[in-house]
Design an enzyme around this catalytic site. Structure first.
Site, PDB file in Angstrom:
ATOM      1  CB  THR A  78      -0.914  -0.008   1.236  1.00 57.89           C
ATOM      2  OG1 THR A  78      -1.819  -1.091   1.096  1.00 57.89           O
ATOM      3  CG2 THR A  78      -1.686   1.278   1.368  1.00 57.89           C
TER       4      THR A  78
ATOM      5  NE  ARG B 194      -8.726  -8.241   1.365  1.00 53.81           N
ATOM      6  CZ  ARG B 194      -7.841  -7.275   1.582  1.00 53.81           C
ATOM      7  NH1 ARG B 194      -7.446  -6.504   0.601  1.00 53.81           N
ATOM      8  NH2 ARG B 194      -7.352  -7.082   2.782  1.00 53.81           N
TER       9      ARG B 194
ATOM     10  N   GLY C  36      -1.591  -2.351   6.113  1.00 56.47           N
ATOM     11  CA  GLY C  36      -1.586  -3.566   6.919  1.00 56.47           C
ATOM     12  C   GLY C  36      -2.767  -4.449   6.583  1.00 56.47           C
ATOM     13  CE  LYS C  37      -1.824  -9.767   9.832  1.00 56.92           C
ATOM     14  NZ  LYS C  37      -1.675 -10.420  11.145  1.00 56.92           N
ATOM     15  N   GLY C  38      -6.073  -5.343   5.984  1.00 60.27           N
ATOM     16  CA  GLY C  38      -7.265  -4.547   5.723  1.00 60.27           C
ATOM     17  C   GLY C  38      -8.478  -4.999   6.505  1.00 60.27           C
TER      18      GLY C  38
ATOM     19  N   GLY D 196     -10.271  -4.425   0.343  1.00 62.56           N
ATOM     20  CA  GLY D 196      -9.654  -4.162   1.647  1.00 62.56           C
ATOM     21  C   GLY D 196     -10.101  -2.854   2.250  1.00 62.56           C
TER      22      GLY D 196
END
Ligand code: ASP
Length: 230
Positions: A100, A128, A152-154, A130
């Site tokens: 990102t 998917r 990071g982890k969406g 995010g």
């Protein structure tokens, strides 16, 4: 994606007006952030996805490229490794495979803005989307509080409404920007989830993460110019 295609998400927000634009799952837009900006400026909507977003891009005259434009050997190999890992049922390693790019800014009038763009997470499936294009999760700006862009982890950023969570802590909890960002990154998110960059109305910039590293930089008109990795 799991199928080996490349899908991009992006969002942009104007802190003065709360105008915003987001796109998700596009495959041929050379600069997804440009399209997000067009959504903000030239449509009555704030979020366009997939085919419709691509159709709007053609109408808006945004630069279109062949999907192969986005392919890199590094990311391709990463996907192959991930697919092998998946089929052998090996435990997932911490995911360094995040790509990102986010930016937050304040101009001389004190107007804030945030923008984020991504290819999402390696091996994503089923369309998917995010956090990046979910306004409030990965991208948020409000002149009264802050501009935030997360990486990071969406899924975790969406669950915890990470970017707007920072803003809410300032607005309703009286936190400073620094403290609000720290609380979200250290107390709300789990170690390894990601990080965020933020700037407040006074021009203070905060760069915080709970991963091993986050490529980051800060610059201002007084000569500040810093970069960091770990
Ligand atoms: N936040 C992005 C997503 O989940 C991934 C990243 O930051 O690299 O789509």
């Amino acid at each position: 994606t799991h199928e080996g295609t490349i899908e991009l998400d992006a969002a942009i927000m104007n802190g003065r007006t709360l105008a915003c634009g987001a796109i998700a799952g596009v495959r041929t837009i050379r600069n997804p952030i440009t399209l997000a900006r067009r959504v903000m400026e030239a449509t009555p909507h704030v979020f366009l996805a997939g085919e419709g977003a691509e159709a709007f891009a053609r109408e808006a005259g945004v630069e279109i490229v062949d999907p192969s434009y986005f392919r890199t050997e590094e990311r391709w190999d990463e996907l192959q490794r991930e697919l092998r890992r998946e089929s052998s049922n090996a435990v997932a390693l911490p995911t360094p495979e995040m790509g990102t790019v986010g930016a937050v800014a304040i101009d001389r009038r004190g107007d804030l803005a945030a923008a984020t763009s991504t290819g999402g997470r390696t091996n994503k499936r089923f369309g998917r989307v995010g956090d990046v294009s979910v306004l409030g999760a990965g991208t948020y700006a409000d002149n009264r509080t802050c501009a935030v862009s997360a990486t990071g982890k969406g899924e975790e950023m969406i669950r915890h409404f990470a970017a707007a969570n920072v803003s809410a802590r300032i607005e309703h909890g009286g936190r400073t920007l620094q403290r609000a960002v720290r609380e979200v990154v250290r107390d709300v998110l789990e170690p390894g989830d990601g990080g965020m960059i933020a700037v407040g109305p006074g021009g203070v910039a905060v760069l915080e993460f709970n991963t091993e590293g986050m490529f980051r930089g800060a610059a201002d008109s007084a000569g500040r110019f810093e970069i960091g990795i770990r």
